[in-house]
Write a protein that holds these residues in place. Structure first.
Motif: not given
Length: 182
Positions: A83-110
């Motif tokens: 999947r891409t957005r604005d011509g850029r590939y969206r990284v998902t790692a082991t998640f089904s969507v990029a948003l879930a991956f980004a939210e997971y990383l944001a939850l680890i930041v604290p």
């Protein structure tokens, strides 16, 4: 009533029992530290996986599924396609969507910020700053805007709580009230 009972039982087993087990497990400080270490290690490994995936611009295991395990389901096909957005590939790692991956990383930041603020040597401070920057970089390459918002809110909330706590314990300190009121 049958559907309502089914939902109630599902909530009891999935949320209430998990909460009770967590309260029992996290009574010991060593268990809390193990959990934090596991979250940080998992997040770091997922960041590395995400960086490799961004260079390949495809889900890394999409070509490795044997034919006898192929399901042919539409949801699985969507997960394995690039999947891409604005011509850029969206990284998902082991998640089904990029948003879930980004939210997971944001939850680890604290947890990263906790280690950063407890560090006393320059080397450790630099290490945790680099890890924090790595998490931000991977969140950016997911192109999930909500992940960036989560990263920013994590920093703002953590620094605010740190400042209020320091203000309460060190009454004559000028840094804590300045940061807290900022």
């Amino acid at each position: 009533p049958g559907i309502s009972l089914n939902i109630s039982i599902d909530v009891i087993f999935s949320i209430v029992l998990t909460f009770i087990a967590s309260c029992w497990f996290f009574q010991k400080e060593q268990h809390v530290q193990r959990f934090i270490n596991a979250m940080l290690a998992a997040g770091f490994l997922l960041c590395l996986l995400g960086i490799v995936e961004s260079t390949q611009e495809k889900v890394l295991w999409s070509d490795s599924i044997p034919s006898f395990l192929a399901v042919g389901d539409e949801a699985v096909d969507r997960t394995l396609t690039s999947r891409t957005r604005d011509g850029r590939y969206r990284v998902t790692a082991t998640f089904s969507v990029a948003l879930a991956f980004a939210e997971y990383l944001a939850l680890i930041v604290p947890f990263i910020l906790l280690r950063l603020f407890r560090s006393r040597t320059v080397g450790r401070i630099a290490f945790w700053l680099a890890i924090d920057g790595l998490f931000l970089f991977v969140i950016v390459i997911t192109t999930a805007r909500l992940g960036i918002v989560g990263w920013l809110v994590s920093h703002a909330a953590f620094v605010s709580l740190w400042a209020f706590r320091r203000w309460r314990t060190r009454r004559t300190d000028i840094i804590a009230p300045a940061v807290a009121l900022l």
